[in-house]
Design a protein around this motif. Sequence first.
Motif, short mmCIF file in Angstrom:
data_model
loop_
_atom_site.label_atom_id
_atom_site.label_comp_id
_atom_site.label_asym_id
_atom_site.label_seq_id
_atom_site.Cartn_x
_atom_site.Cartn_y
_atom_site.Cartn_z
N SER A 1 46.41 55.69 29.63
CA SER A 1 45.79 55.18 28.41
C SER A 1 46.43 53.86 27.98
O SER A 1 45.75 52.89 27.63
CB SER A 1 45.91 56.22 27.29
OG SER A 1 45.43 55.71 26.07
N TYR B 1 48.03 51.81 29.92
CA TYR B 1 47.69 50.79 30.92
C TYR B 1 46.32 50.20 30.64
O TYR B 1 46.12 48.99 30.72
CB TYR B 1 47.74 51.43 32.31
CG TYR B 1 47.25 50.51 33.40
CD1 TYR B 1 48.06 49.48 33.89
CD2 TYR B 1 45.96 50.68 33.93
CE1 TYR B 1 47.61 48.64 34.89
CE2 TYR B 1 45.50 49.83 34.92
CZ TYR B 1 46.34 48.82 35.40
OH TYR B 1 45.87 47.98 36.37
N GLU B 2 45.37 51.07 30.32
CA GLU B 2 44.02 50.58 30.03
C GLU B 2 44.03 49.66 28.81
O GLU B 2 43.34 48.63 28.78
CB GLU B 2 43.08 51.76 29.79
CG GLU B 2 42.79 52.56 31.06
CD GLU B 2 41.93 53.78 30.77
OE1 GLU B 2 41.60 54.00 29.58
OE2 GLU B 2 41.58 54.51 31.72
N GLN B 3 44.85 50.06 27.81
CA GLN B 3 44.94 49.20 26.63
C GLN B 3 45.51 47.83 26.99
O GLN B 3 44.99 46.78 26.57
CB GLN B 3 45.82 49.86 25.56
CG GLN B 3 45.22 51.13 24.96
CD GLN B 3 46.18 51.82 24.01
OE1 GLN B 3 47.27 51.31 23.75
NE2 GLN B 3 45.76 52.97 23.50
N TYR B 4 46.59 47.85 27.76
CA TYR B 4 47.19 46.57 28.18
C TYR B 4 46.22 45.77 29.04
O TYR B 4 46.13 44.54 28.95
CB TYR B 4 48.49 46.82 28.95
CG TYR B 4 49.65 47.21 28.06
CD1 TYR B 4 49.90 46.53 26.85
CD2 TYR B 4 50.50 48.24 28.42
CE1 TYR B 4 50.96 46.89 26.05
CE2 TYR B 4 51.58 48.60 27.61
CZ TYR B 4 51.80 47.92 26.43
OH TYR B 4 52.84 48.26 25.63
N PHE B 5 45.50 46.47 29.94
CA PHE B 5 44.57 45.78 30.83
C PHE B 5 43.44 45.11 30.03
O PHE B 5 43.06 43.96 30.29
CB PHE B 5 43.99 46.77 31.84
CG PHE B 5 43.10 46.12 32.84
CD1 PHE B 5 43.63 45.42 33.93
CD2 PHE B 5 41.71 46.20 32.71
CE1 PHE B 5 42.78 44.81 34.84
CE2 PHE B 5 40.88 45.58 33.62
CZ PHE B 5 41.42 44.90 34.70
N ASP B 6 42.92 45.86 29.01
CA ASP B 6 41.88 45.28 28.18
C ASP B 6 42.39 44.06 27.42
O ASP B 6 41.70 43.02 27.31
CB ASP B 6 41.36 46.32 27.19
CG ASP B 6 40.58 47.44 27.88
OD1 ASP B 6 40.18 47.23 29.03
OD2 ASP B 6 40.41 48.51 27.26
N GLY B 7 43.60 44.15 26.93
CA GLY B 7 44.18 43.01 26.21
C GLY B 7 44.39 41.82 27.13
O GLY B 7 44.15 40.66 26.75
N SER C 1 42.70 41.18 29.82
CA SER C 1 41.39 40.61 30.17
C SER C 1 40.89 39.69 29.06
O SER C 1 40.36 38.60 29.33
CB SER C 1 40.38 41.73 30.42
OG SER C 1 40.79 42.55 31.50
N SER C 2 41.11 40.13 27.82
CA SER C 2 40.68 39.27 26.68
C SER C 2 41.47 37.99 26.66
O SER C 2 40.91 36.88 26.46
CB SER C 2 40.89 40.03 25.36
OG SER C 2 40.12 41.21 25.34
N ARG D 1 42.89 36.53 29.17
CA ARG D 1 42.48 35.72 30.31
C ARG D 1 41.19 34.98 30.01
O ARG D 1 41.03 33.82 30.40
CB ARG D 1 42.32 36.61 31.54
CG ARG D 1 42.07 35.84 32.83
CD ARG D 1 42.20 36.72 34.04
NE ARG D 1 41.29 37.85 33.97
CZ ARG D 1 41.18 38.78 34.92
NH1 ARG D 1 41.98 38.73 35.98
NH2 ARG D 1 40.32 39.76 34.80
N ARG D 2 40.29 35.66 29.30
CA ARG D 2 39.04 34.98 28.94
C ARG D 2 39.32 33.82 27.98
O ARG D 2 38.72 32.74 28.11
CB ARG D 2 38.08 35.99 28.29
CG ARG D 2 37.44 36.95 29.28
CD ARG D 2 36.27 37.67 28.64
NE ARG D 2 36.69 38.49 27.50
CZ ARG D 2 37.09 39.74 27.59
NH1 ARG D 2 37.15 40.33 28.78
NH2 ARG D 2 37.45 40.41 26.50
#
Length: 366
Positions: free
Chosen positions: A305, A307-313, A315-316, A318-319
Amino acid sequence: MENTNNLRLGVGDFIALTNQTLEYAYPTVEVEGEVASFKVNQGKYVFFDLKDEGGSVGCFMTVWQLRVPIEDGMKVIVTATPKLTQWGKFSLTVRVVRPSGEGSLKKSFELLRAKLEKEGLFANERKRPLPTVPKHVADISSTQAAGYADFIKIINDRWGGLQVDVGHVQVQGADAPDQIVQALKYFNSQENLPEVIVIIRGGGSADDLSAFNDELLVREIAASRIPTLVGVGHEVDISLADMAADVRAATPSNAAQILVPDKQEIIRQVQRQLGSVLPRVERVVAEEQAGVKRQLEHAFERIDSRYEQYFDGFSSLRRVIRELDPSKVLQRGYALIRGTIAEGSVIEIEKQDILITAEVRHVSKK
């Protein structure tokens, strides 16, 4: 005519000569009879007559020598020295008196038991427990008796490795009580005290066992500063020494069984306990393993969970960074200017698809 062969003596000399003759001929005698006219004078001196159908003789002794209670009508055996007193009265100076016959033995036993019980010598609250597994033991018994051999064999078979100090004594007869008392005093006076004193004697008649109903011996057992274990006679035989001891054994063999545990039985108990404990241990281990597994699963879920939070952050972010890329800005029609912005300076202007070199003619603030 006067007979000159007669020995003429004064009264005192006659008494002295008679006593000398008696002492030479009968230094010690044992006489059995029935007690009559028993009395104690001044709390110090004991007087009684000893009689049977053939006659009567006076007896004298001190109170401290009277080790068992007697009363009129009891049959006793006295160990004594015959003596003619200075008043011309023949008597027995008694050293030891002991009851004779089952009835007298029982009567003396009951009299002394009542006396000592009233004093609290047999009270349970004064009795002490024995050590669980003693290492140092004192044994008071006759080393020539079968009871002693059985005792030693059983403690060696059951446990072994004990230090056993032996006080060899007579265990029946007139001298037995004093010898046992002296052995008790000896062991209680040692610098390295035994952990328990064991007094044993095998079976025998009531008369044989009467030494263990001696008042001074019973008091010495009760006064011992070392816990005592007494095993005298057979299971049905109960002496006053048994009653005064901290622990009573039915027989010498039973004394050994009480004194030390059976190592083979302990091994069997441990094996049984291990057999019953092992399944419980395995169950506990399995439960712990299951608990750890659940905790790991929860931890992995939390890690996934997070990791997914960090990954989503990421990705944002990076955008955002991608949107801030200068090439993206140029695509939207903007230009990049490089160089010093001052009048007369040359600057470079970058558009999406061209580069422009220009001279600065004028700079002003907005």
